[in-house]
Design a protein around this motif. Structure first.
Motif, PDB file in Angstrom:
ATOM      1  N   GLY A  65      15.015 -17.063  13.694  1.00  0.00           N
ATOM      2  CA  GLY A  65      14.352 -17.665  12.537  1.00  0.00           C
ATOM      3  C   GLY A  65      13.171 -16.895  11.991  1.00  0.00           C
ATOM      4  N   ILE A  66      12.955 -15.669  12.463  1.00  0.00           N
ATOM      5  CA  ILE A  66      11.823 -14.876  11.988  1.00  0.00           C
ATOM      6  C   ILE A  66      12.070 -14.476  10.536  1.00  0.00           C
ATOM      7  CG2 ILE A  66      10.576 -12.690  12.242  1.00  0.00           C
ATOM      8  CD1 ILE A  66      11.100 -12.908  15.234  1.00  0.00           C
ATOM      9  N   ILE A  67      11.068 -14.701   9.703  1.00  0.00           N
ATOM     10  CA  ILE A  67      11.172 -14.360   8.288  1.00  0.00           C
ATOM     11  C   ILE A  67      10.341 -13.116   8.032  1.00  0.00           C
ATOM     12  CG2 ILE A  67      10.684 -15.104   5.932  1.00  0.00           C
ATOM     13  CD1 ILE A  67      11.229 -17.962   6.864  1.00  0.00           C
ATOM     14  N   GLY A  68      10.947 -12.161   7.370  1.00  0.00           N
ATOM     15  CA  GLY A  68      10.270 -10.911   7.058  1.00  0.00           C
ATOM     16  C   GLY A  68      11.001 -10.218   5.923  1.00  0.00           C
ATOM     17  N   TYR A  69      10.913  -8.910   5.890  1.00  0.00           N
ATOM     18  CA  TYR A  69      11.533  -8.129   4.821  1.00  0.00           C
ATOM     19  C   TYR A  69      12.449  -7.057   5.403  1.00  0.00           C
ATOM     20  CZ  TYR A  69       8.244 -10.327   1.664  1.00  0.00           C
ATOM     21  OH  TYR A  69       7.552 -11.245   0.932  1.00  0.00           O
ATOM     22  N   ALA A  70      13.625  -6.923   4.790  1.00  0.00           N
ATOM     23  CA  ALA A  70      14.560  -5.856   5.138  1.00  0.00           C
ATOM     24  C   ALA A  70      14.532  -4.838   3.997  1.00  0.00           C
ATOM     25  CB  ALA A  70      15.968  -6.414   5.313  1.00  0.00           C
ATOM     26  N   LYS A  71      14.596  -3.564   4.362  1.00  0.00           N
ATOM     27  CA  LYS A  71      14.588  -2.514   3.332  1.00  0.00           C
ATOM     28  C   LYS A  71      15.940  -2.481   2.627  1.00  0.00           C
ATOM     29  CE  LYS A  71      11.126   0.410   5.470  1.00  0.00           C
ATOM     30  NZ  LYS A  71      10.792   1.716   6.050  1.00  0.00           N
ATOM     31  N   LYS A  72      15.883  -2.449   1.312  1.00  0.00           N
ATOM     32  CA  LYS A  72      17.094  -2.427   0.492  1.00  0.00           C
ATOM     33  C   LYS A  72      18.010  -1.285   0.900  1.00  0.00           C
ATOM     34  CE  LYS A  72      16.719  -1.043  -3.785  1.00  0.00           C
ATOM     35  NZ  LYS A  72      16.496  -0.923  -5.235  1.00  0.00           N
ATOM     36  N   VAL A  73      17.454  -0.101   1.120  1.00  0.00           N
ATOM     37  CA  VAL A  73      18.278   1.065   1.462  1.00  0.00           C
ATOM     38  C   VAL A  73      18.961   0.898   2.814  1.00  0.00           C
ATOM     39  CG1 VAL A  73      16.989   2.684   0.015  1.00  0.00           C
ATOM     40  CG2 VAL A  73      16.316   2.361   2.383  1.00  0.00           C
ATOM     41  N   GLU A  74      18.336   0.173   3.740  1.00  0.00           N
ATOM     42  CA  GLU A  74      18.943  -0.047   5.047  1.00  0.00           C
ATOM     43  C   GLU A  74      20.009  -1.133   4.998  1.00  0.00           C
ATOM     44  OE1 GLU A  74      15.105   1.343   7.716  1.00  0.00           O
ATOM     45  OE2 GLU A  74      15.545  -0.791   7.554  1.00  0.00           O
ATOM     46  N   TYR A  97      10.771  -6.206   8.666  1.00  0.00           N
ATOM     47  CA  TYR A  97       9.399  -5.720   8.559  1.00  0.00           C
ATOM     48  C   TYR A  97       8.455  -6.792   8.014  1.00  0.00           C
ATOM     49  CZ  TYR A  97      11.671  -1.119   8.723  1.00  0.00           C
ATOM     50  OH  TYR A  97      12.419  -0.027   9.092  1.00  0.00           O
ATOM     51  N   ALA A  98       7.158  -6.601   8.267  1.00  0.00           N
ATOM     52  CA  ALA A  98       6.119  -7.325   7.543  1.00  0.00           C
ATOM     53  C   ALA A  98       6.098  -6.734   6.130  1.00  0.00           C
ATOM     54  CB  ALA A  98       4.771  -7.138   8.236  1.00  0.00           C
ATOM     55  N   PHE A  99       5.338  -7.333   5.224  1.00  0.00           N
ATOM     56  CA  PHE A  99       5.366  -6.865   3.837  1.00  0.00           C
ATOM     57  C   PHE A  99       4.844  -5.451   3.654  1.00  0.00           C
ATOM     58  CE2 PHE A  99       1.048  -8.368   4.005  1.00  0.00           C
ATOM     59  CZ  PHE A  99       0.362  -7.631   3.070  1.00  0.00           C
ATOM     60  N   ASP A 100       4.236  -4.866   4.697  1.00  0.00           N
ATOM     61  CA  ASP A 100       3.760  -3.485   4.573  1.00  0.00           C
ATOM     62  C   ASP A 100       4.895  -2.466   4.657  1.00  0.00           C
ATOM     63  OD1 ASP A 100       4.411  -3.412   7.301  1.00  0.00           O
ATOM     64  OD2 ASP A 100       2.352  -3.118   7.969  1.00  0.00           O
ATOM     65  N   GLY A 101       6.089  -2.917   5.074  1.00  0.00           N
ATOM     66  CA  GLY A 101       7.238  -2.015   5.169  1.00  0.00           C
ATOM     67  C   GLY A 101       7.175  -1.078   6.353  1.00  0.00           C
ATOM     68  N   GLU A 102       6.189  -1.250   7.227  1.00  0.00           N
ATOM     69  CA  GLU A 102       6.018  -0.390   8.398  1.00  0.00           C
ATOM     70  C   GLU A 102       6.095  -1.164   9.711  1.00  0.00           C
ATOM     71  OE1 GLU A 102       2.226   1.461   7.856  1.00  0.00           O
ATOM     72  OE2 GLU A 102       2.981   2.906   6.400  1.00  0.00           O
ATOM     73  N   VAL A 124      15.961  -5.250  -8.035  1.00  0.00           N
ATOM     74  CA  VAL A 124      15.860  -5.764  -6.670  1.00  0.00           C
ATOM     75  C   VAL A 124      14.668  -5.069  -6.017  1.00  0.00           C
ATOM     76  CG1 VAL A 124      17.050  -5.926  -4.450  1.00  0.00           C
ATOM     77  CG2 VAL A 124      18.354  -6.122  -6.566  1.00  0.00           C
ATOM     78  N   PRO A 125      13.839  -5.811  -5.279  1.00  0.00           N
ATOM     79  CA  PRO A 125      12.685  -5.159  -4.647  1.00  0.00           C
ATOM     80  C   PRO A 125      13.105  -4.192  -3.547  1.00  0.00           C
ATOM     81  CG  PRO A 125      12.907  -7.399  -3.836  1.00  0.00           C
ATOM     82  CD  PRO A 125      13.923  -7.227  -4.940  1.00  0.00           C
ATOM     83  N   ASP A 126      12.217  -3.280  -3.199  1.00  0.00           N
ATOM     84  CA  ASP A 126      12.482  -2.323  -2.119  1.00  0.00           C
ATOM     85  C   ASP A 126      12.573  -3.034  -0.774  1.00  0.00           C
ATOM     86  OD1 ASP A 126      12.251  -0.071  -3.886  1.00  0.00           O
ATOM     87  OD2 ASP A 126      10.073  -0.310  -3.785  1.00  0.00           O
ATOM     88  N   LYS A 128       0.814  -1.227   0.000  1.00  0.00           N
ATOM     89  CA  LYS A 128       0.000   0.000   0.000  1.00  0.00           C
ATOM     90  C   LYS A 128       0.842   1.270   0.000  1.00  0.00           C
ATOM     91  CE  LYS A 128      -0.416   0.314   4.989  1.00  0.00           C
ATOM     92  NZ  LYS A 128      -1.273   0.460   6.132  1.00  0.00           N
ATOM     93  N   ASN A 129       2.129   1.164   0.351  1.00  0.00           N
ATOM     94  CA  ASN A 129       3.034   2.320   0.357  1.00  0.00           C
ATOM     95  C   ASN A 129       3.828   2.455  -0.943  1.00  0.00           C
ATOM     96  OD1 ASN A 129       2.354   3.081   3.032  1.00  0.00           O
ATOM     97  ND2 ASN A 129       3.646   1.434   3.804  1.00  0.00           N
ATOM     98  N   GLY A 130       3.522   1.608  -1.918  1.00  0.00           N
ATOM     99  CA  GLY A 130       4.195   1.685  -3.210  1.00  0.00           C
ATOM    100  C   GLY A 130       5.554   0.997  -3.242  1.00  0.00           C
ATOM    101  N   GLN A 131       5.878   0.221  -2.208  1.00  0.00           N
ATOM    102  CA  GLN A 131       7.157  -0.491  -2.159  1.00  0.00           C
ATOM    103  C   GLN A 131       6.990  -1.885  -2.761  1.00  0.00           C
ATOM    104  OE1 GLN A 131       7.080  -0.102   2.123  1.00  0.00           O
ATOM    105  NE2 GLN A 131       9.056   0.955   2.088  1.00  0.00           N
ATOM    106  N   THR A 132       7.940  -2.277  -3.595  1.00  0.00           N
ATOM    107  CA  THR A 132       7.929  -3.636  -4.113  1.00  0.00           C
ATOM    108  C   THR A 132       8.522  -4.554  -3.059  1.00  0.00           C
ATOM    109  OG1 THR A 132      10.073  -3.259  -5.187  1.00  0.00           O
ATOM    110  CG2 THR A 132       8.087  -2.959  -6.547  1.00  0.00           C
TER     111      THR A 132
END
Length: 143
Positions: free
Chosen positions: A90-99, A125-130, A79-81, A60-64
């Protein structure tokens, strides 16, 4: 010329290590997407097939978001955002490319110093990036 070759070698080393870690995470996510524990309902992991067919999904924030597919999509999708990663415990989530990128060396001396940086954590992060769901460590084994 030798300095440029050294810097290029150091950068390639960082890229190769990152790709090998990401490939492992991608395989694990593809094989175990139904076994992610309590986070599974909050984590959307697109399949390789859907990414190749439709591109990375956008939140919803426009991040891939999705796994970094390395050479499978070089040039086309990039590469996705938000990059699929496995963090502490073992937690699986998303890291921001810029970070994840961190500082870029400008000289061979800077590249050597960057090799000796202490481990650092970036939010996972969760897939919402927030929504922060954990930590992903760079320069340290995630446990």
């Amino acid at each position: 010329m030798r300095k440029n070759l050294f810097v290029l070698t150091v950068i390639l080393l960082f890229v190769l290590v990152g790709c090998s870690q990401q490939e492992t995470l991608t395989k694990e996510a593809d094989n175990n997407s139904n076994h992610l524990g309590g986070i599974a309902s909050d984590l959307d992991i697109p399949s390789k097939e859907s990414i190749l067919k439709e591109g990375y999904p956008t939140n919803k924030n426009g991040q891939t978001y999705g796994p970094d597919m390395g050479g499978l999509n070089s040039g086309e999708l990039g590469v996705p955002d938000l990059i699929l990663a496995q963090g502490e415990n073992g937690i699986i989530g998303y890291a921001k490319k810029v970070e994840l990128e961190g500082p870029k060396p400008k000289t061979p001396e800077e590249a050597l110093k960057l090799n000796n940086l202490p481990p650092r954590a970036v939010p996972l992060y969760a897939f919402d990036g927030e929504t922060i769901i954990g930590k992903f460590w760079i320069g340290k084994e995630n446990r």
